[in-house]
Design an enzyme around this catalytic site. Structure first.
Site, short mmCIF file in Angstrom:
data_model
loop_
_atom_site.label_atom_id
_atom_site.label_comp_id
_atom_site.label_asym_id
_atom_site.label_seq_id
_atom_site.Cartn_x
_atom_site.Cartn_y
_atom_site.Cartn_z
N ASP A 1 61.69 57.64 54.11
CA ASP A 1 60.92 58.21 53.02
C ASP A 1 61.45 57.67 51.70
O ASP A 1 62.44 56.94 51.65
CB ASP A 1 60.95 59.74 53.07
CG ASP A 1 62.35 60.30 52.94
OD1 ASP A 1 63.26 59.56 52.54
OD2 ASP A 1 62.54 61.48 53.26
N SER A 2 60.80 58.04 50.61
CA SER A 2 61.13 57.44 49.32
C SER A 2 62.27 58.13 48.60
O SER A 2 62.84 57.59 47.65
CB SER A 2 59.90 57.48 48.41
OG SER A 2 59.61 58.83 48.03
N PHE B 1 60.68 63.60 47.71
CA PHE B 1 60.61 65.01 48.10
C PHE B 1 61.96 65.68 47.90
O PHE B 1 62.04 66.82 47.43
CB PHE B 1 60.17 65.12 49.56
CG PHE B 1 60.10 66.54 50.05
CD1 PHE B 1 59.02 67.34 49.77
CD2 PHE B 1 61.16 67.09 50.79
CE1 PHE B 1 58.96 68.66 50.21
CE2 PHE B 1 61.12 68.39 51.23
CZ PHE B 1 60.00 69.18 50.94
N ASP C 1 55.89 63.95 61.26
CA ASP C 1 57.33 64.15 61.38
C ASP C 1 57.69 65.52 60.86
O ASP C 1 56.94 66.12 60.08
CB ASP C 1 58.11 63.11 60.57
CG ASP C 1 58.11 63.47 59.09
OD1 ASP C 1 59.15 63.94 58.58
OD2 ASP C 1 57.06 63.32 58.43
N CYS D 1 58.41 72.60 82.23
CA CYS D 1 59.06 71.47 81.55
C CYS D 1 59.98 70.74 82.52
O CYS D 1 60.70 71.35 83.30
CB CYS D 1 59.87 71.98 80.35
SG CYS D 1 60.73 70.69 79.43
N CYS E 1 62.28 68.42 81.41
CA CYS E 1 63.40 67.82 80.69
C CYS E 1 64.71 68.13 81.42
O CYS E 1 64.78 69.02 82.27
CB CYS E 1 63.46 68.32 79.25
SG CYS E 1 64.15 69.98 79.02
N CYS F 1 65.83 71.90 81.27
CA CYS F 1 65.12 72.84 82.14
C CYS F 1 65.40 72.56 83.61
O CYS F 1 65.29 73.47 84.45
CB CYS F 1 63.63 72.77 81.86
SG CYS F 1 63.17 73.47 80.24
N HIS G 1 65.79 69.81 74.40
CA HIS G 1 64.57 70.42 74.94
C HIS G 1 63.43 70.37 73.93
O HIS G 1 62.30 69.99 74.27
CB HIS G 1 64.83 71.87 75.35
CG HIS G 1 63.57 72.60 75.66
ND1 HIS G 1 62.93 72.50 76.89
CD2 HIS G 1 62.79 73.41 74.89
CE1 HIS G 1 61.82 73.22 76.86
NE2 HIS G 1 61.72 73.78 75.67
#
Length: 375
Positions: free
Chosen positions: A92-93, A96, A266, A304, A306, A309, A335
């Site tokens: 990002d710049s 923000f 994002d 799930c 993953c 899990c 997760h």
């Protein structure tokens, strides 16, 4: 060389499939991008991110400029080498963070004077300085320096801010000079005012950036208002270039963004709530520290696959958080990132096979939207 290919459009919505090509690999869109603010996705190793099928991660210009500084990263050979990540990076710049973190700031046409949130030192960030920092970082996708105005703000404030952002975008593009190995995206502003969003989009499209972000949304406004402004704004963005909605990371916001033609999103939310003991599951959010899970030896999410899990119970995760073990934060983060990355993969499949709206409806019912989403 950066490029974007539009592969397919949904017949009933603005949802679309695409492919971004960068020097560090391809990105299948729509995509959720984990945030690595300070050259790390918190608690995660880069090989773990690859195992989760993360295609691209973010770095933060403001934070990396302050620490460790561009000199260190330049000596390391750029951000990819510094953090041992050989896939695409978006930076990002810094805008923000300047407006949200700096306690004292002064906006002038040249740039923004502010004091570091770390040590109070006086800093001055300009569009050219943001480009210079991002060139050193060597990200595949860079963002123009902009002002993310707060919500709510008056029409006159937003108009002045948006016009300045457009002028800053021109300066960013001139300084960047279309470097072939780094794509520079413009950022559409305009607050919650449709006429200003249209002007901002037209200003930036006239500069012919390789991609466009929509900024200034998901900053406290109701979801319905965000959807309305996003739906309107996306009509003024080129179809043949990627569209990026900044700062969204809950399943509903991701679905709504994709439905309105967004390709990239994002947010720090999945990793942040993980560190606070909240898991995203197929049936809603699960606060793992709750007493009800003390002797619950079931999987955190029975749908799930993953590694968390597959190998650990709710009771064990609750135990880790209650005794302040770092492993609990890591497992919850793994997760949550898996959950969102996998969700976007399923969204891509639904667009490819023409059942996006049905998939969205089924997901909402199971996740508990319109009811309580905390279990």
């Amino acid at each position: 060389m950066f490029s974007f290919e539009l592969i397919k459009k949904d017949s009933r919505t603005k949802a679309r499939l695409g492919k971004i090509t960068t020097d560090h690999g391809e990105i299948q869109t729509p995509i959720f991008m984990p945030v690595g603010t300070k050259a790390t996705v918190k608690t995660m190793k880069t090989d773990e991110l690859k195992n989760l099928k993360a295609q691209i991660i973010l770095g933060n210009t403001y934070h990396l400029y302050l620490r460790p500084g561009t000199e260190v990263i330049e000596k390391a050979g750029g951000l990819h080498k510094f953090m041992n990540w050989d896939r695409p990076i978006l930076t990002d710049s810094g805008g923000f963070q300047v407006f949200s973190l700096a306690n004292i700031r002064n906006i002038v046409e040249e740039g923004v004077e502010f004091r570091s949130h770390i040590d109070g030192s006086k800093q001055f960030l300009t569009p050219e300085k943001s480009m210079e920092i991002q060139h050193v970082l060597g990200s595949d996708i860079m963002m123009c320096f902009d002002e993310c105005a707060p919500y709510p703000s008056s029409y006159d404030y937003i108009k002045n801010s948006m016009e300045r952002t457009s002028r800053w975008a021109e300066r960013c593009k001139e300084y960047h000079n279309d470097k072939e190995d780094q794509a520079l995206f413009g950022i559409v502003q305009g607050g919650m005012y449709k006429d200003l969003r249209k002007i901002s989009a037209q200003d930036l499209v006239s500069l012919d950036f390789p991609g466009y972000a929509v900024g200034g949304l998901s900053v406290g406004e109701p979801l319905d208002l965000m959807n309305e402004i996003l739906d309107y704004t996306s009509d003024y963005l080129p179809e043949n270039k990627p569209r990026y909605l900044m700062g969204v990371g809950t399943p509903d916001y991701l679905f709504e963004a994709v439905e309105r033609g967004i390709d990239m999103a994002d947010c720090v939310l999945p990793t942040r709530i993980a560190r606070n003991g909240t898991l995203m599951t197929s049936k809603g959010r699960l606060v793992i520290k709750n007493a009800r899970y003390k002797d619950d030896f079931s999987k955190p999410d029975d749908e799930c696959d993953c590694e968390v899990c597959q190998n650990y119970s709710r009771a064990y995760l609750r135990h880790l958080f209650n005794v302040d073990e770092i492993l609990g934060l890591r497992l919850a983060t793994i997760h949550n990132l898996h959950f969102l990355i996998h969700l976007m993969e399923e969204i891509r499949k639904s667009i490819a096979n023409d059942y996006f709206l049905e998939f969205k409806s089924d997901f909402y019912k199971k996740y508990g939207y319109n009811n309580s989403s905390i279990i």
